[in-house]
Write a protein that holds these residues in place. Sequence first.
Motif, PDB file in Angstrom:
ATOM      1  N   LEU A  49       0.811  -1.210   0.000  1.00 36.29           N
ATOM      2  CA  LEU A  49       0.000   0.000   0.000  1.00 36.29           C
ATOM      3  C   LEU A  49       0.853   1.272   0.000  1.00 36.29           C
ATOM      4  N   HIS A  53      -2.609   4.385  -3.478  1.00 32.10           N
ATOM      5  CA  HIS A  53      -3.651   3.422  -3.123  1.00 32.10           C
ATOM      6  C   HIS A  53      -4.539   3.999  -2.032  1.00 32.10           C
ATOM      7  N   PHE A  57      -8.480   4.204  -2.758  1.00 34.45           N
ATOM      8  CA  PHE A  57      -9.357   3.294  -2.031  1.00 34.45           C
ATOM      9  C   PHE A  57     -10.182   4.024  -0.973  1.00 34.45           C
ATOM     10  N   ASP A  61     -14.121   3.853  -0.976  1.00 34.52           N
ATOM     11  CA  ASP A  61     -14.807   3.400   0.226  1.00 34.52           C
ATOM     12  C   ASP A  61     -15.831   4.434   0.698  1.00 34.52           C
ATOM     13  N   PRO A  78     -13.564  -6.636  -4.946  1.00 37.14           N
ATOM     14  CA  PRO A  78     -12.110  -6.511  -4.776  1.00 37.14           C
ATOM     15  C   PRO A  78     -11.326  -7.612  -5.488  1.00 37.14           C
ATOM     16  N   THR A  80      -6.969  -8.762  -6.954  1.00 36.42           N
ATOM     17  CA  THR A  80      -5.627  -8.328  -7.360  1.00 36.42           C
ATOM     18  C   THR A  80      -5.339  -8.882  -8.751  1.00 36.42           C
ATOM     19  N   THR A 126      -3.931  -6.684   0.326  1.00 37.54           N
ATOM     20  CA  THR A 126      -5.312  -6.806   0.790  1.00 37.54           C
ATOM     21  C   THR A 126      -5.387  -6.720   2.320  1.00 37.54           C
ATOM     22  N   GLN A 128      -3.366  -4.811   4.011  1.00 37.04           N
ATOM     23  CA  GLN A 128      -3.178  -3.387   4.286  1.00 37.04           C
ATOM     24  C   GLN A 128      -4.448  -2.590   3.978  1.00 37.04           C
ATOM     25  N   LEU A 129      -5.191  -3.052   2.997  1.00 38.85           N
ATOM     26  CA  LEU A 129      -6.442  -2.384   2.662  1.00 38.85           C
ATOM     27  C   LEU A 129      -7.402  -2.406   3.837  1.00 38.85           C
ATOM     28  N   ARG A 130      -7.319  -3.451   4.606  1.00 35.74           N
ATOM     29  CA  ARG A 130      -8.187  -3.546   5.782  1.00 35.74           C
ATOM     30  C   ARG A 130      -7.825  -2.475   6.804  1.00 35.74           C
ATOM     31  N   ALA A 134     -11.199  -0.141   4.404  1.00 36.03           N
ATOM     32  CA  ALA A 134     -11.920  -0.405   3.157  1.00 36.03           C
ATOM     33  C   ALA A 134     -12.958  -1.503   3.364  1.00 36.03           C
TER      34      ALA A 134
END
Length: 887
Positions: A49, A53, A57, A61, A78, A80, A126, A128-130, A134
Amino acid sequence: MLEKTYSPAQVEPRHYEKWEQSGAFAADTTSNRQPYTIMMPPPNVTGSLHMGHALTFTLQDVLIRYRRMSGRDALWQPGTDHAGIATQMVVERQLEAQKVTRHDLGRDKFVERVWDWKAESGGTITRQLRRLGASPDWAKERFTMDEGLSAAVRKVFVTLHRQGLIYRAKRLVNWDPKLHTAISDLEVEQREVKGHMWHLKYPVEGIDNTYIIVATTRPETMLGDSAVAVHPEDERFAHLVGKHVRLPICNRLIPIVADEYSDPTKGTGAVKITPAHDFNDFQVGSRHDLPLINVFDRDARTNDEVPEGYRGLDRYDARKKIVAAFEEMGLLEKIEPHTHMVPYGDRSGVVIEPWLTDQWFVDAATLAKPAIEAVETGKTRFVPKHWENTYYEWMRNIQPWCISRQIWWGHQVPAWYGPDGTFFVEETEAEAKAAARAHYGKDEPLVRDADVLDTWFSSALWPFSTLGWPEKTPELARYYPGDVLVTGFDIIFFWVARMMMMGIHFMGDVPFKDIYIHALVRDEKGQKMSKSKGNIIDPLDLIDKYGCDALRFTLSALAAQGRDVKLAEGRVEGYRNFATKLWNAARFCQMNQCHPVDGFDPKAVKETVNRWIVGKTAETAARVGTSIETYRYDAAAGGAYQFVWGTFCDWYLEFAKPIFNGADEAAKAETRATAAWVLDQILHILHPLMPFITEELWEQLASRGEALMLRPWPVLDGLADAGAEAEMDWVVRVISTVRAVRSEMNVPPSAQVDLLVAGLTSEKAAWAATHADLITRLARLSAFDRQAEASRIAQASSHGAAQMVVDEATLVMPLSGVIDVDKERARLDKEIARLDGEIAKVDKKLGNADFLARAPEEVVAEQRERRAEWATAMEKLREALERLSGA
RNA sequence: GGGCGGUUAGCUCAGCGGGAGAGCACUACGUUGACAUCGUAGGGGUCACUGGUUCAAUCCCAGUACCGCCCA
C-alpha cells in the motif's frame, strides 16, 4: 464514560473484524434494493500500500459506504492482478539468491513456485487495505489468474481470433533485451539522455570521392541499413536519388531513396534507414519495399547477419567498434553532443530495442470505435469532464495492441501449432486436437504457443469476468454495468480504455457509467513521491500516528477535482484534532445525560436553539450527501467539518450549557434529547469519511441494535426553520460583536461587564428575552439590560463606554474609568468610515441609470436594502460618537 | 511541436457574473468542569498581466507571461 482521548490503534482492528465477520461488507444478490457497483481497480499482487492506493481506495470506500447507507445493494468488488512481468521478476530474484534460474526449474516447476510465492506473500496489499477501513465484499475477492477468470480470457481470445480481431503477425515490437519479452508502448518510458550524433560518410557508388553524410544516434544499427533517405524536395541531394551507396563494413549496396520522412533541417538532411530496428524506418522501408535486416539477437547482441569480426557483440561494444572502424577509414565526419529521447523498459530499466518478432495483436482500432462513441454519446461520463480529451486522443490514434509476452507467468496463449506451423486457436487442448484432426485428416502432434498474454488483457475483462462471465450468473445480470470506476489518470490508457473496449464488445454495454479520475498524491512541495527523492510518505505510518480516520478525512478534504493532492503531514494532524474534537463533544454530551430518546421527533422540538440546530443538521446531511454523489469529496469533508466544529461545537453546545445549568426542566430535557439526536446524525454523516471513530462512538454512547455502518443515511426533510435561523444568527451576531469589542478595547476575559441595549424591535426584544442567559454567559456579562433607558445610555456613555450597533439596536458597555475614550472614538470613526465607503460604492451603482434599467430587480432591491442597513448603522454610530463627547 | 491543467491571504486550496472565503501558519489574550490535539479575538489579498464582452468581471472570451503534466 468515554476515555479522555480517542485511541485509534485500539479501536480500529476491533471494529474492522466485527464488520467483516458479521458480513456487513457483503452485497446481497437476492435483495430488492437497487444495486450500486464499484469495480476495484485490482492492485498488483506484488504491491504494498502506497499513498496513491490510500487515496483511491479511500475515495471508493467513501462512495460505497455512503451508497450502502443510502439503501443501495452495494457491491465493491475486490481483487488483485497477477502482474506478469513484475511477479515473475520477484520470484526470479528469489531463485537468483539460490543461484537457480527459471530455466533450471523448467516452466511447470517455475509456475508452481510463483503460485507458492503468491500464497505466501500475495496478500500483503489486501491486508493493508483492511487497515484503511476499506469495505469491499471480500468473499467475492478475485485474482486475474483464478480458474474462472482464466476461462474468460481463453473465451475472449478465441472469440476475437474468430472475429479476425486477434491475429498473429511479424512486426516490430518494443523488445526488452533483459527480460526477453515484448512490452507494450505504455510500458516504455521515454527518457532524455545526453548522447551523441555521429556523422557517417557513406561513399556513393560510381562517383569517386563523393559521399553522402548521414547523422545517427545509433551507429551500430548501420549494420542493418537498407537505404539512405533524403527529402524529395531537397535540392542538395536531388542528383543522388536513385543512385546507391556502398555501405561501409558490410560492403553492401543500398539505394538512396526520396522520402518525406527525412527532415532537411535536421542533421545532414540525409538519414540512414534501418527498417528492422526503428519504428519510423520500418514505415519508410515498407513504402520503398526495402529488405528488413535483423542484426541483433534477443539479448541485443549482434547476430550472424553481420560481417565476421562484428558478431556476438553487445550493442554498445558494437557501437564502439563501428565508430572506431569509421574513423580509421576516414569515414567519420564528426561527432556532436546530442540530447535525445531514448526508450527504456519501465520494469527492467534497460534500453528497449525495436525488434522484429512474431507476436499476437489485437485490432484495437476496431474495438476502439464503439468505445469512443460511448463517451461521445454520454453513456459513459468522465468526471472531471476534461479527461475525455485524453481518452479520445489516445483512442483515436490507437495502434495494434501487442498482447503476447515471452514470459511464463500469465495466461498462456490458447493456440496450438501443427508440424507444418498451422495453428489452431481453441479454448482447450482437446478442441485444438479436434480442429487439427479435421484439418490434417489425422492426429498430428501439437505444440502449444509458449507465450502468455499481457496482464492488461485479463484486467480488461475485470468488470465482467469477476462476476462470473462467460457463465450467466445472477451477479453478472445484477451488477453489470458498474456505476463508477474510480482511478488515477495514469491508467486511462492502460486499463480504462481497454475495459471500455472489451466490455462493450462482449457485454454489449459499457462497463461503468461514470469514470471518476482523481489526481496524483504529491508531497507538500508538489513533487511526485519517489524512492529516489526519498519523499515517500507511508500511509500506514500516518495511520499509526494519527489514526485511519484522520488520514481518510485528509485525503478526502484534499481531493478537489482537477488538482493534485499535495499532502503535508500537518493536514493529517489537523484532522486528527478534528477527530479529537468530535470525541470530546460526544464526551460532553455523555456527561450531560444527552441520551438518545426513542421516538424522538426532530420536527416536534420547541426551543429555538433546538429548532435551529435540527434544521442545520438536516441541511448538512443533504449537503454532504449531494457532495459525495457528485464526487465533491472536498466539499463533503468541508461541509461536515464546518458543521461539526463551527456550528455544533462552537455554538450549539455552548448554547446548551446555560440550559443544562438552568431551571427549565422541560427545556433541559428537550435539549438533551436534541443534542443526542444531532450527535447521532453527525456520526451517520461522518461515517463514510471516518468509519472507525463514528462506529466507536455509536457503540459507546448508547446500546444499539445494529452497527452504524449498516444504518440508513439520514434523510431529513421538512426541518429547515428560517425563523429559528434568523433568530440564532442574531444571537450569534450580538455575542460576536460584544466579544470583538471587548477584545479590541482590552477588556480582560475574566472581567464581567454590563451590557445596555436600546432600540430593539419588538421581535428582537423577544429574542433577547428568550436568549438572555445565553448572551449573558457567552458574552461574559454581569448584567444584561435589554431595554435600557435613554438616560442611562447617555449617562454611561458620558462616563466612558464602548458602543456598538447590531442592526437597529445600539449596545452600550459601560467601562467608566477603564476605557481609553480616545481609542473608542477612533474605533467608532474607523467603523463609520468603513460604512461610508460601502455606502459610496452602492450609491455609485444605484446612481447608474443603466444599472437600474438592466440589472434584475432582485439585485437592485438587494443593493437598496444593503444601503439602508448601512445607513442606519452609520446613523447609530454617529449618535454613539456624539454621546461620547462628554466623556 | 501538439494537447490538457494551473496562477486567489505566508502555505495548501475553495469560490466562479452582482458585498473577496476556508483550513493551516502567524499575533494578542485566556485553563469559565467536553476539548490546550483547546477557547476568544485579530492582522494579512490592485483574485498573474493586457485587452474585450457586460449595467456589472476574481468569475465569461481573446492574447501574453510563468509553472506543471501528458503525447510526439
